[in-house]
Design a protein around this motif. Sequence first.
Motif, PDB file in Angstrom:
ATOM      1  N   ALA A 231      -2.458  -3.835 -10.969  1.00 46.81           N
ATOM      2  CA  ALA A 231      -3.553  -4.033 -10.022  1.00 46.81           C
ATOM      3  C   ALA A 231      -3.124  -4.902  -8.848  1.00 46.81           C
ATOM      4  O   ALA A 231      -3.483  -4.641  -7.684  1.00 46.81           O
ATOM      5  CB  ALA A 231      -4.752  -4.649 -10.729  1.00 46.81           C
ATOM      6  N   SER A 232      -2.340  -5.922  -9.134  1.00 47.09           N
ATOM      7  CA  SER A 232      -1.826  -6.770  -8.051  1.00 47.09           C
ATOM      8  C   SER A 232      -0.868  -5.998  -7.156  1.00 47.09           C
ATOM      9  O   SER A 232      -0.867  -6.163  -5.928  1.00 47.09           O
ATOM     10  CB  SER A 232      -1.131  -8.002  -8.635  1.00 47.09           C
ATOM     11  N   ALA A 233      -0.042  -5.151  -7.764  1.00 46.78           N
ATOM     12  CA  ALA A 233       0.880  -4.339  -6.962  1.00 46.78           C
ATOM     13  C   ALA A 233       0.123  -3.401  -6.041  1.00 46.78           C
ATOM     14  O   ALA A 233       0.515  -3.195  -4.882  1.00 46.78           O
ATOM     15  CB  ALA A 233       1.802  -3.550  -7.889  1.00 46.78           C
ATOM     16  N   LEU A 234      -0.978  -2.833  -6.528  1.00 49.86           N
ATOM     17  CA  LEU A 234      -1.785  -1.945  -5.692  1.00 49.86           C
ATOM     18  C   LEU A 234      -2.405  -2.702  -4.521  1.00 49.86           C
ATOM     19  O   LEU A 234      -2.433  -2.215  -3.389  1.00 49.86           O
ATOM     20  CB  LEU A 234      -2.867  -1.284  -6.536  1.00 49.86           C
ATOM     21  N   GLY A 235      -2.873  -3.904  -4.786  1.00 46.81           N
ATOM     22  CA  GLY A 235      -3.456  -4.703  -3.711  1.00 46.81           C
ATOM     23  C   GLY A 235      -2.432  -5.097  -2.664  1.00 46.81           C
ATOM     24  O   GLY A 235      -2.714  -5.051  -1.459  1.00 46.81           O
ATOM     25  N   PHE A 236      -1.230  -5.495  -3.090  1.00 45.38           N
ATOM     26  CA  PHE A 236      -0.194  -5.862  -2.125  1.00 45.38           C
ATOM     27  C   PHE A 236       0.322  -4.649  -1.356  1.00 45.38           C
ATOM     28  O   PHE A 236       0.737  -4.782  -0.198  1.00 45.38           O
ATOM     29  CB  PHE A 236       0.958  -6.578  -2.840  1.00 45.38           C
ATOM     30  N   ALA A 237       0.302  -3.492  -1.977  1.00 41.23           N
ATOM     31  CA  ALA A 237       0.699  -2.283  -1.247  1.00 41.23           C
ATOM     32  C   ALA A 237      -0.243  -2.021  -0.073  1.00 41.23           C
ATOM     33  O   ALA A 237       0.192  -1.608   1.013  1.00 41.23           O
ATOM     34  CB  ALA A 237       0.729  -1.084  -2.193  1.00 41.23           C
ATOM     35  N   GLN A 238      -1.535  -2.250  -0.274  1.00 42.10           N
ATOM     36  CA  GLN A 238      -2.492  -2.116   0.820  1.00 42.10           C
ATOM     37  C   GLN A 238      -2.185  -3.115   1.939  1.00 42.10           C
ATOM     38  O   GLN A 238      -2.275  -2.782   3.130  1.00 42.10           O
ATOM     39  CB  GLN A 238      -3.916  -2.323   0.296  1.00 42.10           C
ATOM     40  N   ALA A 239      -1.819  -4.325   1.546  1.00 43.00           N
ATOM     41  CA  ALA A 239      -1.493  -5.349   2.549  1.00 43.00           C
ATOM     42  C   ALA A 239      -0.208  -5.007   3.296  1.00 43.00           C
ATOM     43  O   ALA A 239      -0.118  -5.175   4.520  1.00 43.00           O
ATOM     44  CB  ALA A 239      -1.368  -6.716   1.873  1.00 43.00           C
ATOM     45  N   TYR A 240       0.790  -4.520   2.578  1.00 42.39           N
ATOM     46  CA  TYR A 240       2.041  -4.145   3.226  1.00 42.39           C
ATOM     47  C   TYR A 240       1.836  -2.982   4.211  1.00 42.39           C
ATOM     48  O   TYR A 240       2.506  -2.903   5.243  1.00 42.39           O
ATOM     49  CB  TYR A 240       3.090  -3.768   2.173  1.00 42.39           C
TER      50      TYR A 240
ATOM     51  N   ASP B 158      -5.040   4.923  -4.811  1.00 42.31           N
ATOM     52  CA  ASP B 158      -4.773   5.106  -6.239  1.00 42.31           C
ATOM     53  C   ASP B 158      -3.353   4.743  -6.651  1.00 42.31           C
ATOM     54  O   ASP B 158      -3.092   4.542  -7.846  1.00 42.31           O
ATOM     55  CB  ASP B 158      -5.035   6.563  -6.640  1.00 42.31           C
ATOM     56  N   ALA B 159      -2.421   4.688  -5.709  1.00 38.32           N
ATOM     57  CA  ALA B 159      -1.019   4.422  -6.040  1.00 38.32           C
ATOM     58  C   ALA B 159      -0.500   3.307  -5.153  1.00 38.32           C
ATOM     59  O   ALA B 159      -0.834   3.250  -3.961  1.00 38.32           O
ATOM     60  CB  ALA B 159      -0.174   5.682  -5.863  1.00 38.32           C
ATOM     61  N   PRO B 160       0.343   2.416  -5.689  1.00 42.15           N
ATOM     62  CA  PRO B 160       0.890   1.307  -4.888  1.00 42.15           C
ATOM     63  C   PRO B 160       2.049   1.775  -4.004  1.00 42.15           C
ATOM     64  O   PRO B 160       3.188   1.315  -4.143  1.00 42.15           O
ATOM     65  CB  PRO B 160       1.349   0.312  -5.950  1.00 42.15           C
TER      66      PRO B 160
END
Length: 220
Positions: free
Chosen positions: A68-77, A112-114
């Motif tokens: 879940a954290s990886a998905l959130g950081f992917a949005q930020a990146y 849905d995917a990081p």
Amino acid sequence: MTSVTSMAETPTGPRRPARLRVLPAWSLIAAGALAGGLLGGVYGLAKPPTYTATSYVVAVPTEKSDPASALGFAQAYGRVATQLAVLGDAQVWAGVPVKTLKSGVQAATSPDAPMVSITATSSRPDLAADMANAVSRALTRHANDTKDATHVELQQFARATKPTEPSSASSTVTGLVGASAGGLLGGLVLLARPRRTTEEPGRPASVPGPAVAADAHGQL
């Protein structure tokens, strides 16, 4: 005799105006479609083709994080991929100025995917791939500089390859779009123009009835 002859030669009724030849309604639509098709085809031939290449990076959680954290950081990146801090490093590897990267590179994420996709567009197919890979490399480097704090690592998932076909529309497609737009514009002009009423040939002018004539005589 002269007066009788002149009266016989003088027409007793009003002279009818000459009828103008009216073009059929479909001719306006056909003319608009033809003009639009020609303009669209010329535009497609004059505009240089563009090529698109896409690279992908994926956010991977470390042992101290979760998906879940990886998905959130992917949005930020994905939001910072086209910022000046990332593009400033990418210009060195791409060999183009930051202004070119700013106008030709876009980033997108998935809910849905990081994963982050970096898409670059250029008039040269090799440059499009180089720009996408350069931005992905710069983004990965910036993200991994803070992985000890975020506990998320950014890795390259797929490199951009040199496109073999342009992504821009061909002259045939632009010609068809122009023909459709021209025909539609011609139809709108046809609907908006005022309609002219014409009298049927050979039909006598309307004469007021006896009641109307008597009423008008009484008012006088």
